[in-house]
Every structure is written in structure tokens, then in C-alpha cells.
Design an enzyme around this catalytic site. Structure first.
Site, PDB file in Angstrom:
ATOM      1  N   ASP A  89      90.201  84.888 -35.362  1.00 62.84           N
ATOM      2  CA  ASP A  89      90.804  83.648 -35.866  1.00 62.84           C
ATOM      3  C   ASP A  89      90.195  82.395 -35.245  1.00 62.84           C
ATOM      4  O   ASP A  89      90.860  81.377 -35.098  1.00 62.84           O
ATOM      5  CB  ASP A  89      92.328  83.625 -35.638  1.00 62.84           C
ATOM      6  CG  ASP A  89      92.987  84.868 -36.188  1.00 62.84           C
ATOM      7  OD1 ASP A  89      92.613  85.269 -37.299  1.00 62.84           O
ATOM      8  OD2 ASP A  89      93.853  85.445 -35.504  1.00 62.84           O
ATOM      9  N   THR A 103      96.307  87.613 -42.851  1.00 62.01           N
ATOM     10  CA  THR A 103      96.568  88.856 -43.577  1.00 62.01           C
ATOM     11  C   THR A 103      98.054  89.189 -43.562  1.00 62.01           C
ATOM     12  O   THR A 103      98.615  89.601 -44.563  1.00 62.01           O
ATOM     13  CB  THR A 103      95.767  90.024 -42.943  1.00 62.01           C
ATOM     14  OG1 THR A 103      94.388  89.693 -43.029  1.00 62.01           O
ATOM     15  CG2 THR A 103      96.006  91.328 -43.686  1.00 62.01           C
ATOM     16  N   THR A 104      98.690  88.974 -42.421  1.00 60.70           N
ATOM     17  CA  THR A 104     100.058  89.473 -42.259  1.00 60.70           C
ATOM     18  C   THR A 104     101.114  88.363 -42.237  1.00 60.70           C
ATOM     19  O   THR A 104     102.290  88.647 -42.382  1.00 60.70           O
ATOM     20  CB  THR A 104     100.175  90.209 -40.911  1.00 60.70           C
ATOM     21  OG1 THR A 104      99.766  89.292 -39.885  1.00 60.70           O
ATOM     22  CG2 THR A 104      99.279  91.425 -40.860  1.00 60.70           C
ATOM     23  N   ARG A 159     101.985  86.978 -39.657  1.00 60.28           N
ATOM     24  CA  ARG A 159     102.644  87.060 -38.348  1.00 60.28           C
ATOM     25  C   ARG A 159     102.338  85.817 -37.528  1.00 60.28           C
ATOM     26  O   ARG A 159     101.206  85.335 -37.550  1.00 60.28           O
ATOM     27  CB  ARG A 159     102.082  88.254 -37.543  1.00 60.28           C
ATOM     28  CG  ARG A 159     102.496  89.600 -38.058  1.00 60.28           C
ATOM     29  CD  ARG A 159     102.097  90.688 -37.079  1.00 60.28           C
ATOM     30  NE  ARG A 159     100.659  90.930 -37.053  1.00 60.28           N
ATOM     31  CZ  ARG A 159     100.093  91.949 -36.413  1.00 60.28           C
ATOM     32  NH1 ARG A 159     100.826  92.783 -35.725  1.00 60.28           N
ATOM     33  NH2 ARG A 159      98.790  92.121 -36.444  1.00 60.28           N
ATOM     34  N   THR A 209      89.993  96.598 -31.857  1.00 64.29           N
ATOM     35  CA  THR A 209      89.856  97.135 -33.203  1.00 64.29           C
ATOM     36  C   THR A 209      88.959  98.366 -33.139  1.00 64.29           C
ATOM     37  O   THR A 209      88.537  98.781 -32.057  1.00 64.29           O
ATOM     38  CB  THR A 209      89.354  96.051 -34.174  1.00 64.29           C
ATOM     39  OG1 THR A 209      89.514  96.544 -35.514  1.00 64.29           O
ATOM     40  CG2 THR A 209      87.896  95.682 -33.941  1.00 64.29           C
ATOM     41  N   ASN A 243      91.867  94.205 -42.542  1.00 61.47           N
ATOM     42  CA  ASN A 243      92.960  94.053 -41.590  1.00 61.47           C
ATOM     43  C   ASN A 243      93.042  92.667 -40.968  1.00 61.47           C
ATOM     44  O   ASN A 243      94.009  92.334 -40.319  1.00 61.47           O
ATOM     45  CB  ASN A 243      92.843  95.092 -40.461  1.00 61.47           C
ATOM     46  CG  ASN A 243      91.483  95.091 -39.805  1.00 61.47           C
ATOM     47  OD1 ASN A 243      90.485  94.827 -40.453  1.00 61.47           O
ATOM     48  ND2 ASN A 243      91.441  95.379 -38.533  1.00 61.47           N
ATOM     49  N   THR A 259      97.891  96.345 -38.223  1.00 64.67           N
ATOM     50  CA  THR A 259      98.272  95.693 -39.483  1.00 64.67           C
ATOM     51  C   THR A 259      98.533  96.730 -40.570  1.00 64.67           C
ATOM     52  O   THR A 259      98.803  96.389 -41.698  1.00 64.67           O
ATOM     53  CB  THR A 259      97.169  94.730 -39.967  1.00 64.67           C
ATOM     54  OG1 THR A 259      95.986  95.512 -40.214  1.00 64.67           O
ATOM     55  CG2 THR A 259      96.870  93.651 -38.952  1.00 64.67           C
ATOM     56  N   HIS A 279      89.933  85.656 -43.193  1.00 66.20           N
ATOM     57  CA  HIS A 279      89.341  84.350 -42.947  1.00 66.20           C
ATOM     58  C   HIS A 279      90.014  83.375 -43.898  1.00 66.20           C
ATOM     59  O   HIS A 279      90.149  83.668 -45.080  1.00 66.20           O
ATOM     60  CB  HIS A 279      87.857  84.343 -43.285  1.00 66.20           C
ATOM     61  CG  HIS A 279      87.059  85.338 -42.521  1.00 66.20           C
ATOM     62  ND1 HIS A 279      86.878  85.251 -41.165  1.00 66.20           N
ATOM     63  CD2 HIS A 279      86.382  86.417 -42.923  1.00 66.20           C
ATOM     64  CE1 HIS A 279      86.114  86.250 -40.774  1.00 66.20           C
ATOM     65  NE2 HIS A 279      85.802  86.985 -41.824  1.00 66.20           N
ATOM     66  N   LYS A 308      85.656  81.570 -37.983  1.00 64.02           N
ATOM     67  CA  LYS A 308      84.353  82.085 -38.442  1.00 64.02           C
ATOM     68  C   LYS A 308      84.170  81.884 -39.941  1.00 64.02           C
ATOM     69  O   LYS A 308      83.072  81.607 -40.404  1.00 64.02           O
ATOM     70  CB  LYS A 308      84.235  83.587 -38.130  1.00 64.02           C
ATOM     71  CG  LYS A 308      84.222  83.901 -36.650  1.00 64.02           C
ATOM     72  CD  LYS A 308      84.215  85.395 -36.405  1.00 64.02           C
ATOM     73  CE  LYS A 308      85.472  86.078 -36.888  1.00 64.02           C
ATOM     74  NZ  LYS A 308      86.704  85.727 -36.175  1.00 64.02           N
TER      75      LYS A 308
HETATM   76  P1  GDP Z   1      88.454  83.485 -38.821  1.00 60.25           P
HETATM   77  O1  GDP Z   1      89.070  84.804 -39.030  1.00 60.25           O
HETATM   78  O2  GDP Z   1      87.662  83.408 -37.553  1.00 60.25           O
HETATM   79  O3  GDP Z   1      87.674  83.025 -39.993  1.00 60.25           O
HETATM   80  O4  GDP Z   1      89.622  82.429 -38.606  1.00 60.25           O
HETATM   81  P2  GDP Z   1      90.905  82.173 -39.527  1.00 60.25           P
HETATM   82  O5  GDP Z   1      90.491  81.774 -40.864  1.00 60.25           O
HETATM   83  O6  GDP Z   1      91.871  83.262 -39.407  1.00 60.25           O
HETATM   84  O7  GDP Z   1      91.582  80.984 -38.710  1.00 60.25           O
HETATM   85  C1  GDP Z   1      91.068  79.774 -38.635  1.00 60.25           C
HETATM   86  C2  GDP Z   1      92.082  78.786 -39.191  1.00 60.25           C
HETATM   87  O8  GDP Z   1      91.740  77.519 -38.734  1.00 60.25           O
HETATM   88  C3  GDP Z   1      92.039  78.681 -40.718  1.00 60.25           C
HETATM   89  O9  GDP Z   1      93.314  78.338 -41.183  1.00 60.25           O
HETATM   90  C4  GDP Z   1      91.045  77.554 -40.955  1.00 60.25           C
HETATM   91  O10 GDP Z   1      91.247  76.871 -42.181  1.00 60.25           O
HETATM   92  C5  GDP Z   1      91.347  76.669 -39.802  1.00 60.25           C
HETATM   93  N1  GDP Z   1      90.232  75.906 -39.268  1.00 60.25           N
HETATM   94  C6  GDP Z   1      88.931  76.271 -39.088  1.00 60.25           C
HETATM   95  N2  GDP Z   1      88.260  75.288 -38.446  1.00 60.25           N
HETATM   96  C7  GDP Z   1      89.166  74.298 -38.223  1.00 60.25           C
HETATM   97  C8  GDP Z   1      89.103  73.038 -37.560  1.00 60.25           C
HETATM   98  O11 GDP Z   1      88.078  72.622 -37.041  1.00 60.25           O
HETATM   99  N3  GDP Z   1      90.261  72.312 -37.524  1.00 60.25           N
HETATM  100  C9  GDP Z   1      91.434  72.750 -38.068  1.00 60.25           C
HETATM  101  N4  GDP Z   1      92.503  71.978 -37.970  1.00 60.25           N
HETATM  102  N5  GDP Z   1      91.528  73.944 -38.657  1.00 60.25           N
HETATM  103  C10 GDP Z   1      90.415  74.692 -38.741  1.00 60.25           C
END
Ligand code: GDP
Length: 424
Positions: free
Chosen positions: A12, A301-302, A304, A237, A37, A127, A40, A15
Site C-alpha cells: 500500500d 481489496t477487503t 479493512r 505473503t 489478495n 484475505t 492498487h 505502487k
Molecule cells: P499500492 O498497493 O502500493 O498500489 O497502494 P494502494 O493503492 O493500496 O494505496 C495507496 C493509496 O494512496 C491509494 O488510495 C492511492 O490513490 C493513494 N495515493 C498514492 N499516492 C498518493 C499521494 O501521493 N498522496 C495521496 N494523498 N494519496 C496517494
């Protein structure tokens, strides 16, 4: 050129956003490990999407998205996701699935759920996407490879063997309904029909594309600390989250990976169980969680609530080192704008001694955070495009962390959108 986009922490880190951004100048984006599981979250001109299996490059017309052999492929979920983005107005993506990818079966998900139920309070916080049972079967050599869908004899022989094995556990350990050969065959035939048009010899395809000078992105799931070898075992994982595994999970030579962009988040968050040294609780956690990410730190995904904490220099330096980082993308920095003071974990105290080396899990459980407090910048930094325009306190925070990481922060993400990025 091949670039890997991977996480330094517990996942999270953002990426998806960084991959979506880098995909603009890429031809091929490959998922090389993990399954559905984790997710993004991506915000772009089409809207906001949660991807679980599709690579984060699917939003461009010019890209090819590949499900690599290292992935735990949940076929119905893959196609549900394709439909989801099409419904959101995104043009139908060009997808290829490696003929060596293995298939997540419905019984993998059942076994995941049954095992969590059996472990009750001592569960791993799975998950229930079938990932651990899937990879166990892969390495026990009783998984179904996509290529096998096209050989009825092999398939039927394997179904026989799997029914016998799984039913012993279903009957005697879990006391649940048994598998039938007919049921498994039918399930596999449904998957065959769905996946057939996309199946390809991916390593041969990539070999030719690399010779033609194409730009390739390897997209990792989760982060260093969830790696089964180098992470917080056993709260990890089941497939390697490291850039090095990109070579294996995609089928390319390791020396082709020239750039390793490690995504590091400006504070910490984690889902599932496991030691989390800089974790915070109570009101201050609720505040950070609700300010966090894009609309709060809740699993893609969840749903949570994620555990949250201060930036952890020890874990993040280690996370970058084990990835073999060439570039750090420092993300979600804008979120910290509400804080008067920002603590950072700069060391772990274990049995009275302070260390900056990330320890093995048995010692990690005993670690207490050594904190250093920075003044906040108390400002919304979204929209800023130049590094020099960031508030001084914010640059101090970045530069301190860069020194602790010992890897160059070349990108700073100050918002969820594709263009919310500052290059250094
Ligand atoms: P990933 O699994 O590494 O791709 O990360 P996730 O998507 O689960 O979590 C990243 C969360 O942070 C998502 O809701 C993105 O939209 C958000 N996000 C990513 N970069 C930024 C940022 O620079 N600022 C803010 N506020 N949110 C961001």
C-alpha cells in the site's frame, strides 16, 4: 529497458499510482507475483479504480498488460476486473497471460477460509483469496498450469490425484463438503474458455520485445517486509515481493532489470497481523488513518482499516536495500500536512540496545521505537510541481529520511493523481 516498481514496506505504498504514471512511457507492464489478495488504487482521467490482478498500465491504449508466470491467477476475478474498467469507460486493454501461470481454484479459497476458521484467534489475517494454499500446491507440484487446460489427459489424471489428497483434509481436518472430479473438471473448462484467447508464451514474447528495445515495467505487489524470505516471516505473503523475483515471475534475465524504483510511503501502514514497531493507536491513529491515502487507509481489496504508524527509517532502509533500489519514489507526503509535529522512528531498542539494522522476526517482536520529532509544515502541498517550492520543514523531512534510507529520493508524490509528482 526493464524497470521494476516495488514496495519497501508492508504494501500500500502507492505502487499502483507510480506504475500508472511510469506506464505512460512504457510498452509492456507485467505483474510477476502475488494474486488478487491485495489491490492498487489508481486515480486518473477515467476515475478511481481498484485493481487486484490487472497490471496498473491498463489505462493506456499503447500498453500491453501481462499476467506473468509468477502470479496466482484467479481467472474469474481477472475478467471481472476487465469488465469493471471497461464499464468505467477505459478502452479494452490488450492482455496476455503466460501459459506457465498457475490457476487459483475455488478450493484454494475454501481451504484458506477453513484454515483461518480452524486457527481462530491465531490466524494470519489472510484475505481468503486462496493465496497460501495456491502457492503451497504450486511448490507441492499439484497446481494447475494454464498450459495444462489444453491437455485433457494430464488434467484428468491430476484431478484424480487432487481429489484424493484434498478430500482427506476436507473430511478429517475441516469436516467440510468434499470435492468431486466432475466439479473440478467443469470449473477448469470454464476457465479454459475464458482465458484461451489471451494465452501466450510470455518469455519468448518478452525476449523478442526486449531485442526490439521496448520499455518494460515489472509491477510488484505488497512490499519487502511481506517477502517470504526477507520479510517478517511468518506474517508474510506466499510469493517473493522483491524486484529480483521479477526476473523469474516474468521470465526475463535478471541483468535486464536496470532500474529498481522502490516506493516508500511518507508514514507507515500495514494490513494483517505481525510486528509493526512504529505503530500508533487511539485518537492519533484514527486521525492519521482518516487523513491517509486517498480517502483514508482502508484496504483496497477487503475494506479493512489499515494499521498506521510513523515513518520507520529502520524498516524502510532495509526494505530499500533488499530490493536493490536505484530510485526511491516517496509517496503520500501531502497527507502529513495536518500535523504540528511529525515523529519518525530512527532506531529500534531491543533488549536495551539501539540498532538501525532490521532484525529477524523473533527479535523484531521485542523492538521498541526510538523516535525523533520533526516540526510539521502545516500546509497543503498538493499541486506543487517544483521541489524548491515545498515548505522548508517538508524538505527537511524528506532530506532527513533520504539520508537514513541511503538511497536517492528522485520522485515525490504529493497527491493520488497521475500528475501529482515532483521530480528531483
Ligand atoms: P499500492 O498497493 O502500493 O498500489 O497502494 P494502494 O493503492 O493500496 O494505496 C495507496 C493509496 O494512496 C491509494 O488510495 C492511492 O490513490 C493513494 N495515493 C498514492 N499516492 C498518493 C499521494 O501521493 N498522496 C495521496 N494523498 N494519496 C496517494
Amino acid at each position: 529497458m526493464v524497470t521494476a516498481v516495488v514496495g519497501a514496506n508492508w504494501g500500500d505504498e502507492g505502487k499502483g499510482k507510480i506504475t500508472d504514471m511510469l506506464a505512460k512511457d512504457s510498452d509492456i507492464i507485467i505483474r510477476f507475483q502475488g494474486g488478487a489478495n491485495a489491490g492498487h488504487t489508481i486515480v486518473n482521467s477515467y476515475g478511481k479504480f481498484a485493481l487486484h490482478t490487472l497490471p496498473s498500465g491498463v489505462f493506456y491504449n499503447h500498453t500491453t498488460s501481462i499476467i506473468g508466470n509468477g502470479v496466482a491467477l484467479d481467472i474469474p476475478k481477472l475478467f471481472a476486473e476487465v469488465k469493471d474498467i471497461e464499464d468505467g469507460g477505459v478502452p479494452t486493454p490488450k492482455i496476455l497471460v503466460s501459459d506457465r501461470t498457475q490457476i487459483v481454484m475455488s478450493y484454494h479459497k475454501l481451504f484458506d477460509a477453513y484454515e483461518e476458521e480452524r486457527l481462530a484467534g491465531k490466524s494470519y489475517g489472510s484475505t481468503k483469496s486462496g493465496i497460501a494454499p495456491f502457492y503451497s500446491d504450486k511448490y507441492a507440484k499439484i497446481g494447475f498450469q494454464v498450459s495444462e487446460l489444453f491437455d485433457d489427459n494430464i488434467l484428468k489424471e491430476k484431478i484424480d490425484k487432487i481429489c484424493t489428497l484434498k478430500n482427506v483434509m476436507l473430511e478429517h481436518l475441516y469436516h467440510k463438503p468434499l470435492l468431486t472430479k466432475e466439479g473440478l473438471y467443469k470449473e477448469l473448462m470454464e476457465y479454459k474458455e475464458m482465458v484461451s484467447p489471451f494465452v501466450c508464451d510470455c518469455s519468448a514474447y518478452l525476449y523478442n520485445e526486449m531485442k526490439a528495445g521496448k520499455n518494460i515495467l515489472l509491477e510488484g505487489q505488497l512490499g519487502s517486509l511481506k517477502d517470504p524470505d526477507h520479510g517478517i516471516y511468518p506474517m508474510v505473503t506466499s510469493s517473493s515481493t522483491l524486484a529480483g523475483y521479477g526476473a523469474i515471475g516474468a521470465g526475463i534475465p535478471p541483468y535486464e532489470i536496470k532500474k529498481i524504483v522502490t516506493v516508500v510511503k511518507a508514514y507507515s501502514s500495514a494490513v494483517g497481523a505481525g510486528a509493526f514497531v512504529s505503530e500508533i493507536f487511539g485518537d492519533e491513529a484514527v486521525k492519521l488513518r482518516n487523513h491517509g491515502g486517498d480517502g483514508g487507509e482502508y484496504g483496497a481489496t477487503t475494506g479493512r482499516p489499515r494499521r498506521v504508524g510513523w515513518f520507520d527509517c529502520v524498516a524502510s532502509h532495509y526494505g530499500c536495500r533488499i530490493q536493490g533500489t536505484t530510485d526511491v519514489a516517496f509517496t503520500v507526503l501531502d497527507v502529513l500536512g495536518y500535523l504540528d509535529e511529525i515523529p519518525v522512528c530512527i532506531g529500534y531498542e531491543i533488549d536495551g540496545k539501539v540498532t538501525k539494522e532490521f532484525p529477524v522476526t523473533t527479535k523484531l517482536e521485542k523492538a521498541k521505537p526510538v523516535l525523533k520529532v520533526f516540526p510539521g509544515w502545516k500546509k497543503d502541498i498538493r499541486g506543487i510541481k517544483k521541489y524548491e517550492e515545498l515548505p522548508k520543514e517538508c524538505r527537511d523531512y524528506i532530506e532527513f529520511i533520504e539520508k537514513e534510507l541511503q538511497y536517492p529520493i528522485t520522485m515525490i508524490s504529493n497527491g493520488p493523481g497521475r500528475d501529482d509528482i515532483i521530480y528531483r
